[in-house]
Scaffold this active site. Structure first.
Site, PDB file in Angstrom:
ATOM      1  N   MET A  33       0.930  -1.492   0.129  1.00  0.00           N
ATOM      2  CA  MET A  33       0.047   0.168   0.035  1.00  0.00           C
ATOM      3  C   MET A  33       0.975   1.178  -0.158  1.00  0.00           C
ATOM      4  O   MET A  33       0.334   2.320   0.366  1.00  0.00           O
ATOM      5  CB  MET A  33      -0.977  -0.076   1.402  1.00  0.00           C
ATOM      6  CG  MET A  33      -1.900  -1.339   1.135  1.00  0.00           C
ATOM      7  SD  MET A  33      -3.466  -1.011   2.168  1.00  0.00           S
ATOM      8  CE  MET A  33      -2.495  -0.749   3.591  1.00  0.00           C
ATOM      9  N   GLY A  34       2.047   1.072  -0.189  1.00  0.00           N
ATOM     10  CA  GLY A  34       2.981   2.232  -0.393  1.00  0.00           C
ATOM     11  C   GLY A  34       3.423   2.672   0.819  1.00  0.00           C
ATOM     12  O   GLY A  34       3.608   1.884   1.653  1.00  0.00           O
ATOM     13  N   LEU A  36       6.919   2.880   1.492  1.00  0.00           N
ATOM     14  CA  LEU A  36       7.693   1.620   1.657  1.00  0.00           C
ATOM     15  C   LEU A  36       8.808   1.993   2.503  1.00  0.00           C
ATOM     16  O   LEU A  36       9.391   2.858   2.682  1.00  0.00           O
ATOM     17  CB  LEU A  36       8.207   1.566   0.310  1.00  0.00           C
ATOM     18  CG  LEU A  36       7.371   1.291  -0.836  1.00  0.00           C
ATOM     19  CD1 LEU A  36       8.255   0.899  -2.116  1.00  0.00           C
ATOM     20  CD2 LEU A  36       6.387   0.075  -0.456  1.00  0.00           C
ATOM     21  N   GLY A  39      10.781  -3.368   5.601  1.00  0.00           N
ATOM     22  CA  GLY A  39      10.208  -4.487   5.421  1.00  0.00           C
ATOM     23  C   GLY A  39       9.497  -4.557   3.943  1.00  0.00           C
ATOM     24  O   GLY A  39       9.541  -5.868   3.457  1.00  0.00           O
ATOM     25  N   HIS A  40       9.179  -3.711   3.406  1.00  0.00           N
ATOM     26  CA  HIS A  40       8.526  -3.633   1.876  1.00  0.00           C
ATOM     27  C   HIS A  40       9.715  -4.204   1.098  1.00  0.00           C
ATOM     28  O   HIS A  40       9.695  -5.132   0.188  1.00  0.00           O
ATOM     29  CB  HIS A  40       7.887  -2.714   1.539  1.00  0.00           C
ATOM     30  CG  HIS A  40       6.755  -2.158   2.119  1.00  0.00           C
ATOM     31  ND1 HIS A  40       6.702  -0.905   3.022  1.00  0.00           N
ATOM     32  CD2 HIS A  40       5.434  -2.582   2.250  1.00  0.00           C
ATOM     33  CE1 HIS A  40       5.518  -0.645   3.501  1.00  0.00           C
ATOM     34  NE2 HIS A  40       4.846  -1.846   3.057  1.00  0.00           N
ATOM     35  N   MET A 187       8.816  -2.778  11.721  1.00  0.00           N
ATOM     36  CA  MET A 187       8.577  -1.551  10.858  1.00  0.00           C
ATOM     37  C   MET A 187       7.317  -1.695  10.041  1.00  0.00           C
ATOM     38  O   MET A 187       6.573  -2.750  10.043  1.00  0.00           O
ATOM     39  CB  MET A 187       9.723  -1.713   9.426  1.00  0.00           C
ATOM     40  CG  MET A 187      11.031  -1.499   9.973  1.00  0.00           C
ATOM     41  SD  MET A 187      12.057  -1.176   8.677  1.00  0.00           S
ATOM     42  CE  MET A 187      13.377  -0.706   9.393  1.00  0.00           C
ATOM     43  N   SER A 188       6.632  -0.576  10.182  1.00  0.00           N
ATOM     44  CA  SER A 188       5.277  -0.348   9.374  1.00  0.00           C
ATOM     45  C   SER A 188       5.008   0.984   9.081  1.00  0.00           C
ATOM     46  O   SER A 188       5.570   1.913   9.624  1.00  0.00           O
ATOM     47  CB  SER A 188       4.056  -0.700  10.806  1.00  0.00           C
ATOM     48  OG  SER A 188       2.952  -0.270  10.617  1.00  0.00           O
TER      49      SER A 188
HETATM   50  P1  AMP Z   1       1.475  -3.102   3.401  1.00  0.00           P
HETATM   51  O1  AMP Z   1       1.852  -1.968   2.857  1.00  0.00           O
HETATM   52  O2  AMP Z   1       1.236  -2.731   5.149  1.00  0.00           O
HETATM   53  O3  AMP Z   1      -0.122  -3.607   2.832  1.00  0.00           O
HETATM   54  O4  AMP Z   1       2.316  -4.333   3.393  1.00  0.00           O
HETATM   55  C1  AMP Z   1       2.724  -4.898   1.995  1.00  0.00           C
HETATM   56  C2  AMP Z   1       3.558  -6.054   2.598  1.00  0.00           C
HETATM   57  O5  AMP Z   1       4.647  -5.738   3.244  1.00  0.00           O
HETATM   58  C3  AMP Z   1       2.743  -7.116   3.233  1.00  0.00           C
HETATM   59  O6  AMP Z   1       3.035  -8.488   2.953  1.00  0.00           O
HETATM   60  C4  AMP Z   1       3.252  -6.869   4.798  1.00  0.00           C
HETATM   61  O7  AMP Z   1       3.121  -7.813   5.556  1.00  0.00           O
HETATM   62  C5  AMP Z   1       4.610  -6.761   4.445  1.00  0.00           C
HETATM   63  N1  AMP Z   1       5.314  -5.780   5.888  1.00  0.00           N
HETATM   64  C6  AMP Z   1       4.908  -4.892   6.168  1.00  0.00           C
HETATM   65  N2  AMP Z   1       5.795  -4.613   7.271  1.00  0.00           N
HETATM   66  C7  AMP Z   1       6.704  -5.425   7.322  1.00  0.00           C
HETATM   67  C8  AMP Z   1       7.891  -5.817   8.038  1.00  0.00           C
HETATM   68  N3  AMP Z   1       8.330  -4.948   9.010  1.00  0.00           N
HETATM   69  N4  AMP Z   1       8.684  -6.696   7.718  1.00  0.00           N
HETATM   70  C9  AMP Z   1       8.309  -7.434   6.724  1.00  0.00           C
HETATM   71  N5  AMP Z   1       7.197  -7.425   5.888  1.00  0.00           N
HETATM   72  C10 AMP Z   1       6.520  -6.348   6.178  1.00  0.00           C
END
Ligand code: AMP
Length: 282
Positions: A33-34, A36, A39-40, A187-188
């Site tokens: 979802m951007g 980035l 983690g991404h 990370m988030s």
């Molecule tokens: P999102 O942008 O939050 O929808 O995340 C996209 C992808 O990145 C999903 O598969 C998440 O599980 C992964 N993701 C998000 N944060 C992390 C992280 N800290 N470590 C590994 N993968 C992550």
């Protein structure tokens, strides 16, 4: 693949690419979802190692957000995202709009039962319906062989694996480890909401998971006792617990007694920001 990354904005163009001669070998897909972060990027790097073509989508999917959630405030950093994706070796970034993904007259939803009623599903009604619907659409558009997803969203992987198996999608999910900050906060994109004090208090998520793991290794297998010790620690740092659950790492069924297959999964509000994390007990 060639070194120059391409940005694809339309569904038609993306589908045409999947059918062109350019599109041969193993296709790796990283849906995001951007906003980035590392983690991404780690997902893109795993894909780069294993696949001939790496596709990332950047799409803030409105249907997986509840009415009082953070859709409007979600960080948007497209230009920086594209730079990071290119550096990670992504070949194509797919950036559709909501008008394209949910045009007038859109009526079809993908729903996985049971496993979406627990954990985050119990707290965020319709969240997983939004996830399974958008991932189905993205898989149909991108035709990936492998899809790279983070264990940070542990239930999301379990829900999507159920959907893939039940509906005979041919894509295989590659679960990837949680990438953390130097103080172990997972990370988030949502960490950007935390102020300085909250950012420090947010360390308690990882600390509480570690505490459960340590107690388990010392012989405590009663989830109630483990939960209580986590609660005390989280409350000490003014975290508001959304849930703490001890589940089977494969089925996500609740555990009466913790064992080596148990995963502890938590959601905690730090201020108004809801953070999630999880860990195996061994
Ligand atoms: P999102 O942008 O939050 O929808 O995340 C996209 C992808 O990145 C999903 O598969 C998440 O599980 C992964 N993701 C998000 N944060 C992390 C992280 N800290 N470590 C590994 N993968 C992550």
């Amino acid at each position: 693949m060639s070194s120059k990354m391409k940005v694809i904005q339309s569904i038609e163009e993306m589908v045409a690419l999947t059918k062109s001669d350019l599109w041969s070998g193993t296709i790796g897909f990283v849906p995001t979802m951007g906003a980035l972060h590392r983690g991404h990027i780690s997902l893109a790097e795993y894909a780069r190692k294993e696949c001939d073509i790496v596709v990332m989508s950047i799409y803030l999917n409105p249907t997986q957000f509840g009415p009082n959630e953070d859709l409007d405030n979600y960080p948007k950093t497209l230009k920086a995202d594209l730079d990071k994706a290119e550096k990670a070796g992504v070949d194509y970034v797919f950036t559709p709009t909501s008008k394209m993904m949910y045009p007038d007259g859109f009526k079809s939803w993908v729903n996985v039962e049971g496993i979406t009623d627990i954990l985050c599903g119990a707290k965020r009604p319709n969240h997983f319906r939004g996830v399974t619907t958008i991932v189905s659409k993205l898989m149909n558009i991108v035709s990936p062989d492998l899809m790279y997803m983070g264990e940070k969203d542990y239930q999301q992987i379990a829900v999507l694996n159920t959907m893939i198996s039940d509906l005979n999608f041919r894509t295989v999910i590659r679960p990837c480890p949680i990438i953390r900050e130097s103080d172990n906060l997972a990370m988030s994109s949502r960490n950007a909401y935390l102020n300085e004090d909250e950012r420090i208090r947010a360390r308690v998520l990882y600390q509480s998971l570690q505490k459960a793991r340590t107690l388990y290794k010392q012989g405590t297998a009663d989830p109630e006792i483990l939960r209580k010790s986590m609660q005390e620690l989280i409350q000490l740092h003014a975290g508001k617990i959304d849930y703490i659950e001890f589940v089977d790492r494969n089925t996500l069924d609740k555990k009466e007694t913790a064992d080596d297959n148990t995963r502890v999964i938590i959601a905690v509000f730090i201020g108004s920001t809801r953070l999630i994390d999880n860990m195996d007990l061994v």
